[in-house]
Design an enzyme around this catalytic site. Sequence first.
Site, short mmCIF file in Angstrom:
data_model
loop_
_atom_site.label_atom_id
_atom_site.label_comp_id
_atom_site.label_asym_id
_atom_site.label_seq_id
_atom_site.Cartn_x
_atom_site.Cartn_y
_atom_site.Cartn_z
N GLY A 252 -7.52 -10.62 8.00
CA GLY A 252 -7.37 -9.58 7.01
C GLY A 252 -5.91 -9.42 6.62
O GLY A 252 -5.00 -9.91 7.29
N CYS A 253 -5.67 -8.71 5.52
CA CYS A 253 -4.31 -8.56 5.01
C CYS A 253 -3.46 -7.66 5.91
O CYS A 253 -2.34 -8.04 6.30
CB CYS A 253 -4.34 -8.02 3.58
SG CYS A 253 -5.42 -6.59 3.32
N TYR A 254 -3.97 -6.48 6.28
CA TYR A 254 -3.21 -5.62 7.18
C TYR A 254 -2.96 -6.29 8.53
O TYR A 254 -1.83 -6.24 9.05
CB TYR A 254 -3.95 -4.29 7.40
CG TYR A 254 -3.91 -3.33 6.25
CD1 TYR A 254 -2.70 -2.84 5.76
CD2 TYR A 254 -5.09 -2.86 5.67
CE1 TYR A 254 -2.68 -1.93 4.71
CE2 TYR A 254 -5.08 -1.95 4.62
CZ TYR A 254 -3.86 -1.49 4.14
OH TYR A 254 -3.84 -0.58 3.10
#
Length: 342
Positions: free
Chosen positions: A145-147
């Site tokens: 995921g990005c986070y």
Amino acid sequence: MKVGVLGATGYAGQELVRLLYRHEEVDKHLYLSSSSIAGEDYEAVYPHWRDQNVGILQDENVPDLDVLFCALPHGLTAERTSAFLARKMKVIDLGADFRLNSAEVYEEWYKIKHPATELLKEAVYGLPELYREQIRGQSLIANPGCYPTATLLALVPLLRQKLLQTRNLIIDAKSGVSGAGRGVSLGAHYAEVNENFKAYGVASHRHTPEIEQELSRAAGQPLFVNFTPHLVPMTRGMLVTIYATLQEGVDEGDLLRCWQEQYEQEPFIHILPKGTWPQTKFCSGSNHAFLQLTVDQRTGNAIIIATIDNLMKGAAGQAVQNMNLVMGWPEGQGLQGTALWP
């Protein structure tokens, strides 16, 4: 090489198309699918592709491919992955179905039964700068995921070297609105986002167990984090600010040396000079990440900041980086270029 994208009309899917279309090893006749608008010309959905002959969006009857990128909501990829693997395709999942090692944790946070628990042990977590050797040549890659990408790049090396305490890790994160996807929702409506700034998913965001899983792996012990994401009124970009307590006897120089040893040969990771702090524009439209830290002498706590483009290093760019590793090509192929500025 024949490559396809399931979910080619979402923001991450379109970013994949942009990268794959200029990749030297990829056949430009991409298989691009859409479950809702199959039969439409791609340039009718994204007019900036006009006269590029990208092709017609197909249904989800996937032909024989070498690599298949799945940019679908959680739960939709896993149920079909066994069939793709049986057909000797390499599968790179940009969704959440294979990021978590535990089906029970997945079901707790995503509120659905995992469709393919037998594949969890085969999936490799695809963050190249941290797990490069595990990724090479594999068939099923869970794109982070990005986070988690921004957070793990900042924290994993420091936790591996036991430089930070594992309690009271605070992750304060901000993302542009494209992170919510292309679907219409009240929370991403212009009038709701413009001139506004808000926290969401407080103490409940689904990237939390992914972050905790990989930080626990780095630390060699279970740990928990306080993770709070925020929505910023901009299109793309992500900046994560982390607060952590140092281990006894550790100083700022120790933290920086650890980063330098980890990332000195990494073309996409940049440790900024002292006094220069990451900005989202440093990496807008690129696969690069920028890091900086300091130790607050008054509190003795480390303040660590990382920034990435949520659609590139946080999604499509990292997925192409993973493809390059899986196929044995130069890791940066198709990913060259700096950010757009201003």
